[in-house]
Write an enzyme that holds these catalytic residues in place. Structure first.
Site, PDB file in Angstrom:
ATOM      1  N   GLU A  72       0.809  -1.227   0.000  1.00  0.00           N
ATOM      2  CA  GLU A  72       0.000   0.000   0.000  1.00  0.00           C
ATOM      3  C   GLU A  72       0.842   1.278   0.000  1.00  0.00           C
ATOM      4  OE1 GLU A  72      -0.934  -2.689   1.687  1.00  0.00           O
ATOM      5  OE2 GLU A  72      -2.962  -3.092   0.973  1.00  0.00           O
TER       6      GLU A  72
ATOM      7  N   HIS B 108     -12.240  -4.661   8.368  1.00  0.00           N
ATOM      8  CA  HIS B 108     -12.586  -4.645   6.948  1.00  0.00           C
ATOM      9  C   HIS B 108     -13.789  -3.774   6.609  1.00  0.00           C
ATOM     10  CE1 HIS B 108      -9.778  -7.953   6.735  1.00  0.00           C
ATOM     11  NE2 HIS B 108      -9.917  -8.037   5.424  1.00  0.00           N
TER      12      HIS B 108
END
Lengths: 327, 327
Positions: free
Chosen positions: A65, A134
C-alpha cells in the site's frame, strides 16, 4: 438524447474510469488486482480496463500500500492523473504517511510548484460480517487533513459524475465507495457532478437529515416511512465531505429548523460534530431543537450478526433520532 | 570497481565545483544560524558532498530526484538556484516555496527536484512513481531516490524496491550510508554487512561504494543511470560516507564512536579531492581559489537578497492548500 441506462455503482465507476481513460491519456489506474489477468479485482470494478488501455496504464501491483500511494503521488507530480485503489478503507492505515504527509501537503509545502492530481478509490461498509478490520468508515481523518478532498457517493449516477470530477481535479481526492450499495441498479445520466456540491435528495419541511453514502439510502427510506405519519423530512446528500457544502446544508436547516446528521462512522469526533457545530453557530436563532447526531457505536465493527446490526445506524435508529428531534 | 567508467579531468573539476558549493554553503548556513540570523532545524550534509556531486554530473534537468531533510547537498549538486534556496531558508516570499516549505521541503521542478521529505524513507515510493511517469513519458529520464541508512529499515524501502523491480522502472535507490540513523549506529539496526545486499532479494543490482571517492561514486552512478536509461530497471547504490556535524545541527554527538569520528575527520573528502586536482594537474591552486571565491560571492549575494526580501503575506495561509484558493 442519449439513452439513460440503469447500472450498478460497480458498473458506473467502471464506466467513469473507462471514459476518463479514453478522454485523457494521462489517466492511469493502479492497485492490487486491478488488471484483467487478476479479473479486475475482487469486485471487478476495474474489469476490462487493462485489456482496453494496456498494462502500462493499468498496473496491477503487489500488496504494497505504501508503494501504491507513493507511486501514484510520484506519477501525479510527474504530470499524470493516477487513480489508485486501496482495496478496503481499513487498509488505508498502511499508507497514511503517503496520503497525509505527502499527497495532501506537497502543493502547500512547495508553494504551489507541484500538485498531486490523484484519486484514491477505496471501499468500505459494514453488513458483511467482516469484523473489525474490513468495514470502517474513516472519512473524518481525511476531512481533518488540509489538502485532500473527500467524496462519498450514494448512487450510481453520483458515482459516475463524481469520479469524473475527482479524476480531473488538480488535487488529491479520496473516493469512498460503499460496498453494500454496490449492486443496486439505478439510472446513470453521465452528468459530471462538481466536487463540493451537496444535493437535496428529497425535499421536506419539518426536519433536515444530512447524510452521505449508504446513510442517504437509509434516510430516504426513513423519510418515505415518516411521510405516512405526516412528517415531512428533507434529505441532504452531502456527496462531498471535504469541502462540505455549507450553503446547501444551512439553507435546508434554515427552512426546517431541525437537523439530524447521520454517518456510518463512529459518532464520537465524527464529521457530524463539525457540521452540527457550524449549524449551531450559523443558525442558533432559528433552530427549534438541538442538532442531533447519529453514528456508529464507540467500538470496532463487531462480527456477530446482532452486534453488527446494532453497531451502525439503521433506518430504525435514524427514525428514532428524527422523532426525538421533532418531539 | 575497476570496470566502472572513470570521470575525465573536466568532469572531476565539475564534481569539485559542485562539492565546493555544498561545503561553502553549509559553512555559511551554520554561520548564519550561530549568529541567530537563521532559525530552523538544520541537517548538515558536511562530509557527504561527493555523493550527489559525482552523481549529478551524469544527470540533466529533466531527470527527477527526491530527497530528504538532509538533502541540501543533493539539491545544490543538481543546480538548485541559490537565491531561491536562501530565501526559502529565511522563510521569505521569494523562496522557492514562498517560504512555506522551509529547509525540509525544498522543491524546484525546473531542476527536477520534485519532492523533499522530512519523513524517513518516504522518498522511495514517490521516486518510484516519478520513474513510472518517466517511463510513460518515453524521454529516457531517470528518477533518483535519496535516503539514509535508517530509511533502509522502513517498509517503504522494501515495497518500493520490489515494485520498481517488477515494473522495471528507471529509478536509482541511492542510500547515503553515513553510519548513523539519527542517534542510532547502524550496528543496532541490521545484521547484514551491507545494505546493498538487500537488492538481491528484489532481483536488482546492488553495490556498495565509497561515496566519498569521486571515481567510485561517479562510476557506480553512471552505470546505474545508463542502465535505467536503457530500460533495464532499477539499481540500489549504497554510498558509504560520514556526517561530520551529527544528526541535527547543535546536538553533542555523544552517541558517536570517538575513534570512528576522529578517523572520518582524517578522510574528509573535500581536502582530499582538492589536493588531488592539484597533484594531477587538473587545476592549479589559483584556479581552485578563483572557483571558491566566486562561490562565496554568489552566496553573499543570495544571502543579502534573501534578508532583504519580505516575508510572505498572511493570505498565503489560504493559498496552495488546493489549486483553487480557499474562500
Amino acid at each position: 438524447m442519449t439513452e439513460i441506462k440503469k447500472m450498478t455503482i460497480v458498473e458506473a465507476i467502471n464506466l467513469a474510469l473507462h471514459d476518463a481513460m479514453a478522454a485523457d491519456p494521462t489517466v492511469l489506474v493502479l492497485g492490487e488486482e486491478v488488471g484483467d489477468v487478476q479479473e479486475g479485482g475482487v469486485m471487478g470494478v476495474t474489469k476490462g480496463l487493462s485489456t482496453k488501455f494496456g498494462e502500462d496504464r493499468v498496473k496491477s501491483t503487489p500488496i504494497s500500500e505504501q508503494a501504491i500511494i507513493g507511486a501514484a503521488i510520484g506519477a501525479a507530480v510527474g504530470g499524470y492523473k493516477p487513480v489508485a485503489e486501496i482495496m478496503l478503507m481499513n487498509f488505508i492505515t498502511v499508507p497514511m504517511d503517503m496520503i497525509v504527509n505527502h499527497a495532501a501537503k506537497l502543493r502547500f509545502m512547495s508553494g504551489g510548484q507541484t500538485g498531486v492530481p490523484m484519486v484514491i478509490r477505496t471501499m468500505t461498509g459494514s453488513g458483511f460480517s467482516t469484523g473489525g478490520q474490513h468495514s470502517d468508515y474513516l472519512e473524518a481523518w481525511f476531512a481533518h487533513t488540509a489538502g485532500i478532498k473527500v467524496v462519498a457517493p450514494s448512487t450510481p449516477d453520483d458515482a459516475y459524475g463524481l469520479m469524473r470530477s475527482a479524476i480531473d481535479d488538480p488535487d488529491p481526492v479520496l473516493f469512498i465507495e460503499n460496498l453494500p450499495s454496490y449492486w443496486t441498479p439505478a439510472p446513470v445520466t453521465k452528468q459530471i457532478i462538481p466536487i463540493g456540491k451537496a444535493k437535496v435528495a428529497r425535499e421536506g419541511s419539518d426536519i433536515s437529515i444530512i447524510a452521505h453514502s449508504l446513510m442517504v439510502t437509509h434516510s430516504l427510506a426513513v423519510a418515505e416511512k415518516l411521510a405516512a405519519d405526516g412528517i415531512s423530512v428533507e434529505v441532504v446528500d452531502l456527496r462531498t465531505i471535504a469541502p462540505w457544502d455549507r450553503e446547501t446544508v444551512l439553507a435546508s436547516v434554515r427552512k426546517t429548523g431541525r437537523a439530524v446528521i447521520v454517518h456510518e462512522a463512529v459518532k464520537q469526533f465524527g464529521i457530524g460534530a463539525e457540521i452540527a457545530s457550524v449549524i449551531t453557530e450559523e443558525l442558533w436563532g432559528t433552530l427549534k431543537r438541538p442538532v442531533q447526531r447519529v453514528g456508529a457505536a464507540y467500538s470496532a465493527v463487531p462480527f456477530s450478526k446482532p452486534l453488527e446490526q446494532a453497531h451502525a445506524p439503521t433506518p430504525d435508529s435514524i427514525a428514532d433520532a428524527v422523532k426525538a428531534a421533532l418531539a | 570497481m575497476s570496470n566502472y567508467p572513470k570521470p575525465d579531468a573536466a568532469t572531476l573539476l565539475e564534481i569539485y565545483r559542485k562539492a565546493a558549493l555544498i561545503k561553502q554553503n553549509d559553512e555559511r548556513v551554520i554561520k548564519q544560524m550561530m549568529a541567530g540570523k537563521l532559525v530552523m532545524p538544520y541537517y548538515s550534509p558536511r562530509g557527504q558532498e561527493i555523493i550527489p556531486s559525482a552523481l549529478s554530473v551524469s544527470l540533466t534537468d529533466d531527470d527527477y530526484i527526491c530527497t530528504i531533510y538532509r538533502g541540501i547537498h543533493d539539491m545544490l549538486a543538481k543546480g538548485f538556484p541559490l537565491d531561491a534556496l536562501w530565501a526559502e531558508l529565511a522563510g521569505r516570499v521569494t523562496g522557492t516555496c514562498k517560504g512555506k516549505g522551509g529547509p525540509m521541503h525544498l522543491t524546484c521542478p525546473e531542476k527536477g527536484m520534485m519532492v523533499t521529505t522530512g519523513i524517513v524513507g518516504s522518498s522511495m515510493p514517490i521516486a518510484t512513481g516519478l520513474a513510472w511517469a518517466a517511463k510513460l513519458d518515453g524521454k529516457n529520464r531517470v528518477s533518483v531516490a535519496n535516503f539514509g541508512d535508517g530509511a533502509a529499515n522502513i517498509g517503504a524501502f522494501h515495497e518500493s524496491m520490489n515494485m520498481a523491480a517488477v515494473w522495471k522502472l528507471p529509478v536509482i535507490f541511492l542510500c547515503q550510508n553515513n553510519l548513523y540513523a539519527e542517534h542510532t549506529s547502524i550496528a543496532y539496526s541490521r545484521v547484514v554487512e551491507k545494505i546493498s545486499e538487500r537488492a538481491a532479494g528484489y532481483g536488482m543490482p546492488g553495490v556498495t561504494v565509497n561515496g566519498n571517492d569521486p571515481d567510485e561514486m561517479y562510476g557506480a552512478a553512471k552505470v546505474a543511470i545508463d542502465r535505467a536509461r536503457a530500460g533495464e530497471g532499477p539499481t540500489l547504490i549504497e554510498a558509504m560516507t560520514f556526517r561530520f556535524n551529527g544528526h541535527l545541527l547543535g546536538e553533542s554527538g555523544g552517541y558517536m564512536d570517538k575513534d570512528l569520528y576522529a578517523d572520518a575527520q582524517t578522510k574528509d573528502p573535500m581536502p582530499i579531492l582538492r589536493a588531488r586536482l592539484i597533484a594531477e594537474g587538473i587545476a592549479s591552486e589559483d584556479e581552485l581559489k578563483a572557483i571558491e571565491t566566486d562561490i562565496d560571492a554568489r552566496i553573499d549575494a543570495a544571502l543579502a537578497a534573501a534578508m532583504d526580501a519580505p516575508f510572505p503575506d498572511l493570505a498565503e495561509l489560504k493559498r496552495d492548500v488546493f489549486a483553487e484558493e480557499i474562500a
